[in-house]
Design an enzyme around this catalytic site. Structure first.
Site, PDB file in Angstrom:
ATOM      1  N   ASN A 115       0.823  -1.223  -0.055  1.00  0.00           N
ATOM      2  CA  ASN A 115       0.192  -0.056   0.098  1.00  0.00           C
ATOM      3  C   ASN A 115       1.012   0.997   0.024  1.00  0.00           C
ATOM      4  O   ASN A 115       1.613   1.466   1.040  1.00  0.00           O
ATOM      5  CB  ASN A 115      -0.837  -0.025   1.166  1.00  0.00           C
ATOM      6  CG  ASN A 115      -1.900   1.104   1.421  1.00  0.00           C
ATOM      7  OD1 ASN A 115      -1.604   2.139   0.709  1.00  0.00           O
ATOM      8  ND2 ASN A 115      -2.755   1.001   2.240  1.00  0.00           N
ATOM      9  N   VAL A 116       0.800   2.149  -0.943  1.00  0.00           N
ATOM     10  CA  VAL A 116       1.801   3.031  -1.398  1.00  0.00           C
ATOM     11  C   VAL A 116       1.655   4.332  -0.303  1.00  0.00           C
ATOM     12  O   VAL A 116       2.462   5.098  -0.068  1.00  0.00           O
ATOM     13  CB  VAL A 116       1.773   3.720  -2.483  1.00  0.00           C
ATOM     14  CG1 VAL A 116       2.182   2.578  -3.607  1.00  0.00           C
ATOM     15  CG2 VAL A 116       0.605   4.201  -2.986  1.00  0.00           C
ATOM     16  N   ASN A 137       2.059   5.669 -10.223  1.00  0.00           N
ATOM     17  CA  ASN A 137       0.895   5.764 -10.839  1.00  0.00           C
ATOM     18  C   ASN A 137      -0.157   5.333 -10.257  1.00  0.00           C
ATOM     19  O   ASN A 137      -1.629   5.583 -10.675  1.00  0.00           O
ATOM     20  CB  ASN A 137       1.047   4.536 -12.286  1.00  0.00           C
ATOM     21  CG  ASN A 137      -0.121   4.086 -12.655  1.00  0.00           C
ATOM     22  OD1 ASN A 137      -0.700   4.940 -13.560  1.00  0.00           O
ATOM     23  ND2 ASN A 137      -0.596   2.965 -12.230  1.00  0.00           N
ATOM     24  N   SER A 158      -2.604  14.581 -13.345  1.00  0.00           N
ATOM     25  CA  SER A 158      -4.104  14.752 -14.329  1.00  0.00           C
ATOM     26  C   SER A 158      -4.566  15.816 -14.790  1.00  0.00           C
ATOM     27  O   SER A 158      -4.130  17.071 -14.109  1.00  0.00           O
ATOM     28  CB  SER A 158      -5.121  14.077 -13.440  1.00  0.00           C
ATOM     29  OG  SER A 158      -6.559  14.297 -13.945  1.00  0.00           O
ATOM     30  N   TYR A 162      -9.025  15.098  -5.257  1.00  0.00           N
ATOM     31  CA  TYR A 162      -8.314  14.512  -6.461  1.00  0.00           C
ATOM     32  C   TYR A 162      -7.462  15.604  -7.185  1.00  0.00           C
ATOM     33  O   TYR A 162      -6.279  15.510  -7.421  1.00  0.00           O
ATOM     34  CB  TYR A 162      -9.198  13.783  -7.272  1.00  0.00           C
ATOM     35  CG  TYR A 162      -8.437  13.111  -8.476  1.00  0.00           C
ATOM     36  CD1 TYR A 162      -7.999  11.856  -8.309  1.00  0.00           C
ATOM     37  CD2 TYR A 162      -8.437  13.821  -9.756  1.00  0.00           C
ATOM     38  CE1 TYR A 162      -7.354  10.938  -9.384  1.00  0.00           C
ATOM     39  CE2 TYR A 162      -7.761  12.831 -11.069  1.00  0.00           C
ATOM     40  CZ  TYR A 162      -7.541  11.627 -10.631  1.00  0.00           C
ATOM     41  OH  TYR A 162      -6.787  11.028 -11.816  1.00  0.00           O
ATOM     42  N   ALA A 197      -6.396  18.451  -5.801  1.00  0.00           N
ATOM     43  CA  ALA A 197      -5.640  19.086  -5.061  1.00  0.00           C
ATOM     44  C   ALA A 197      -4.317  18.048  -4.919  1.00  0.00           C
ATOM     45  O   ALA A 197      -3.214  18.571  -5.013  1.00  0.00           O
ATOM     46  CB  ALA A 197      -6.012  19.127  -3.385  1.00  0.00           C
ATOM     47  N   LYS A 251      -3.394  15.888  -7.451  1.00  0.00           N
ATOM     48  CA  LYS A 251      -2.724  15.942  -8.471  1.00  0.00           C
ATOM     49  C   LYS A 251      -2.007  17.434  -8.935  1.00  0.00           C
ATOM     50  O   LYS A 251      -1.149  17.228  -9.654  1.00  0.00           O
ATOM     51  CB  LYS A 251      -3.758  15.518  -9.909  1.00  0.00           C
ATOM     52  CG  LYS A 251      -4.253  14.186  -9.601  1.00  0.00           C
ATOM     53  CD  LYS A 251      -3.321  13.095  -9.866  1.00  0.00           C
ATOM     54  CE  LYS A 251      -3.775  11.760  -9.957  1.00  0.00           C
ATOM     55  NZ  LYS A 251      -2.800  10.716  -9.974  1.00  0.00           N
ATOM     56  N   ILE A 289      -8.883   8.753 -20.276  1.00  0.00           N
ATOM     57  CA  ILE A 289      -8.397   7.515 -20.680  1.00  0.00           C
ATOM     58  C   ILE A 289      -9.325   6.161 -20.434  1.00  0.00           C
ATOM     59  O   ILE A 289      -9.752   6.248 -19.324  1.00  0.00           O
ATOM     60  CB  ILE A 289      -6.828   7.374 -20.201  1.00  0.00           C
ATOM     61  CG1 ILE A 289      -6.143   8.569 -20.190  1.00  0.00           C
ATOM     62  CG2 ILE A 289      -6.170   6.218 -21.137  1.00  0.00           C
ATOM     63  CD1 ILE A 289      -5.763   9.403 -21.486  1.00  0.00           C
TER      64      ILE A 289
HETATM   65  P1  NAP Z   1      -7.091   2.085 -11.937  1.00  0.00           P
HETATM   66  O1  NAP Z   1      -7.446   1.145 -13.072  1.00  0.00           O
HETATM   67  O2  NAP Z   1      -8.124   2.110 -10.691  1.00  0.00           O
HETATM   68  O3  NAP Z   1      -5.634   1.463 -11.368  1.00  0.00           O
HETATM   69  C1  NAP Z   1      -5.155   1.900 -10.362  1.00  0.00           C
HETATM   70  C2  NAP Z   1      -4.202   0.886  -9.736  1.00  0.00           C
HETATM   71  O4  NAP Z   1      -3.778   1.489  -8.659  1.00  0.00           O
HETATM   72  C3  NAP Z   1      -5.227  -0.207  -9.264  1.00  0.00           C
HETATM   73  O5  NAP Z   1      -4.669  -1.624  -9.718  1.00  0.00           O
HETATM   74  C4  NAP Z   1      -5.266   0.122  -7.829  1.00  0.00           C
HETATM   75  O6  NAP Z   1      -5.417  -1.214  -7.177  1.00  0.00           O
HETATM   76  C5  NAP Z   1      -3.944   0.527  -7.382  1.00  0.00           C
HETATM   77  N1  NAP Z   1      -3.955   1.185  -5.934  1.00  0.00           N
HETATM   78  C6  NAP Z   1      -4.963   2.119  -5.721  1.00  0.00           C
HETATM   79  N2  NAP Z   1      -4.601   2.348  -4.317  1.00  0.00           N
HETATM   80  C7  NAP Z   1      -3.348   1.909  -4.140  1.00  0.00           C
HETATM   81  C8  NAP Z   1      -2.448   1.847  -3.111  1.00  0.00           C
HETATM   82  N3  NAP Z   1      -2.833   2.544  -2.059  1.00  0.00           N
HETATM   83  N4  NAP Z   1      -1.179   1.210  -2.993  1.00  0.00           N
HETATM   84  C9  NAP Z   1      -0.939   0.542  -4.267  1.00  0.00           C
HETATM   85  N5  NAP Z   1      -1.923   0.466  -5.346  1.00  0.00           N
HETATM   86  C10 NAP Z   1      -2.826   1.034  -5.318  1.00  0.00           C
HETATM   87  O7  NAP Z   1      -6.746   3.593 -12.607  1.00  0.00           O
HETATM   88  P2  NAP Z   1      -6.230   4.153 -13.865  1.00  0.00           P
HETATM   89  O8  NAP Z   1      -7.003   4.877 -14.519  1.00  0.00           O
HETATM   90  O9  NAP Z   1      -5.281   3.064 -14.415  1.00  0.00           O
HETATM   91  O10 NAP Z   1      -5.273   5.369 -13.168  1.00  0.00           O
HETATM   92  C11 NAP Z   1      -3.746   5.169 -13.080  1.00  0.00           C
HETATM   93  C12 NAP Z   1      -3.190   6.639 -12.901  1.00  0.00           C
HETATM   94  O11 NAP Z   1      -3.553   7.518 -13.775  1.00  0.00           O
HETATM   95  C13 NAP Z   1      -3.966   7.169 -11.419  1.00  0.00           C
HETATM   96  O12 NAP Z   1      -2.988   7.937 -10.737  1.00  0.00           O
HETATM   97  C14 NAP Z   1      -5.014   8.130 -11.856  1.00  0.00           C
HETATM   98  O13 NAP Z   1      -5.150   9.073 -11.120  1.00  0.00           O
HETATM   99  C15 NAP Z   1      -4.320   8.763 -13.057  1.00  0.00           C
HETATM  100  N6  NAP Z   1      -5.162   9.305 -14.283  1.00  0.00           N
HETATM  101  C16 NAP Z   1      -6.057   8.427 -15.113  1.00  0.00           C
HETATM  102  C17 NAP Z   1      -6.818   8.757 -15.872  1.00  0.00           C
HETATM  103  C18 NAP Z   1      -7.834   7.992 -16.652  1.00  0.00           C
HETATM  104  O14 NAP Z   1      -8.589   8.472 -17.310  1.00  0.00           O
HETATM  105  N7  NAP Z   1      -8.065   6.745 -16.349  1.00  0.00           N
HETATM  106  C19 NAP Z   1      -6.757  10.332 -16.091  1.00  0.00           C
HETATM  107  C20 NAP Z   1      -5.824  10.978 -15.341  1.00  0.00           C
HETATM  108  C21 NAP Z   1      -4.935  10.404 -14.641  1.00  0.00           C
HETATM  109  P3  NAP Z   1      -7.140  -1.616  -6.364  1.00  0.00           P
HETATM  110  O15 NAP Z   1      -7.894  -1.726  -7.706  1.00  0.00           O
HETATM  111  O16 NAP Z   1      -6.760  -2.763  -5.763  1.00  0.00           O
HETATM  112  O17 NAP Z   1      -7.434  -0.467  -5.784  1.00  0.00           O
END
Ligand code: NAP
Length: 252
Positions: free
Chosen positions: A62-63, A89, A150, A162, A164, A166, A195
């Site tokens: 857990n980060v 990430n 983001s 979120y 704040a 980012k 995305i």
């Molecule tokens: P995602 O599909 O929800 O994947 C995030 C991963 O991080 C999941 O496997 C999650 O595990 C893991 N995680 C969550 N909390 C954690 C913790 N405390 N310690 C370790 N791992 C943890 O999200 P994503 O869409 O791929 O997003 C990845 C990054 O891109 C994030 O930082 C997000 O804010 C950023 N982002 C995404 C978008 C978009 O459109 N998707 C846009 C802008 C920015 P669990 O599922 O088990 O919780």
């Protein structure tokens, strides 16, 4: 930095953007430490990356927990003998308006909702960066740290927490790039727009449709496009202290 044989930690590497980055970097010859909360998803991601011929290991961590991050980074350094890169990430969403008023009743964004997102999306980035940078300095190997910010860092309705976090990540990227350059460490960021991942799949369809209509390229980004940008930031030795915006032209 050439990606071949470099040891790179990807947090949240079990699914979504992190998994896409993992597969992309593995195909380019990087050795990967995938960090996540869910063993099953980690195992699937590891198998997919190993199919690309890369050395990949999974770390449950857990980060947001200092002791777990310290332990994970130590184990990665011992297991691989070096750490050359980190992608911060892992991230979560706990959206909500600051205040909701219905029939004169006010409901408030809870402290728990605020804190959980700050803990993972900001404190988690701080902890992982601090530990990895210390390990790079200790082992005298140059390195690259990529933070996933983001488009919401500019301020998005319903995302006090979120946005704040980012924005904090984007500011810290500049600070760390300046502080760590003397040790041969570059720090850069990517600010994705919308995305196609599970994170956006959890949004209401009407909200998604409205969002897509406002993107000049008229579609959401693909995880592979973010992965491509992350690889670019590793490879371009003059890129530091800046955030690469990848949003199809959405940000005005
Ligand atoms: P995602 O599909 O929800 O994947 C995030 C991963 O991080 C999941 O496997 C999650 O595990 C893991 N995680 C969550 N909390 C954690 C913790 N405390 N310690 C370790 N791992 C943890 O999200 P994503 O869409 O791929 O997003 C990845 C990054 O891109 C994030 O930082 C997000 O804010 C950023 N982002 C995404 C978008 C978009 O459109 N998707 C846009 C802008 C920015 P669990 O599922 O088990 O919780």
């Amino acid at each position: 930095m050439q990606l071949q044989d470099k040891v790179i930690i990807i947090t949240g590497g079990g699914q979504g953007l992190g998994r896409a980055m993992a597969e992309h970097l593995a195909a380019r010859g990087a050795r990967l430490a995938l960090v996540d909360l869910n063993q099953e998803r980690l195992d699937e991601a590891v198998a997919a990356c190993m199919a690309a011929g890369s050395e990949v290991r999974a770390y449950l961590c857990n980060v947001a927990q200092e002791d777990q991050v310290v332990d994970m980074v130590t184990r990665v350094a011992d297991d691989f003998g070096a750490i050359h890169g980190l992608v911060n990430n892992a991230g979560i969403l706990r959206d909500g308006l600051l205040l909701k008023v219905r029939d004169g009743e006010i409901s408030k964004l809870s402290l728990a909702q605020w804190q959980s997102v700050i803990d993972v999306n900001l404190t988690g980035v701080f902890l992982c960066t601090r530990e990895v940078a210390a390990k790079m300095v200790e082992r005298k190997n140059e390195g690259v740290i990529v933070n996933i910010s983001s488009i919401s860092r500019a301020g998005n309705i319903g995302q006090t927490n979120y946005s704040a976090a980012k924005a904090g990540v984007a500011a810290a990227t500049v600070v760390w790039a300046r502080e760590l350059a003397r040790y041969g460490i570059r720090v850069a960021g990517v600010a994705p727009g919308f995305i196609e991942t599970e994170m956006t799949a959890s949004m209401k369809p009407e909200a998604l449709e409205k969002m897509t209509a406002g993107i000049p390229l008229k579609r959401m980004g693909r995880p592979q496009e973010i992965a491509h940008s992350v690889a670019y930031l590793f490879e371009n030795d003059y890129y530091t202290g800046r955030i690469l915006e990848l949003d199809g032209g959405l940000r005005v």
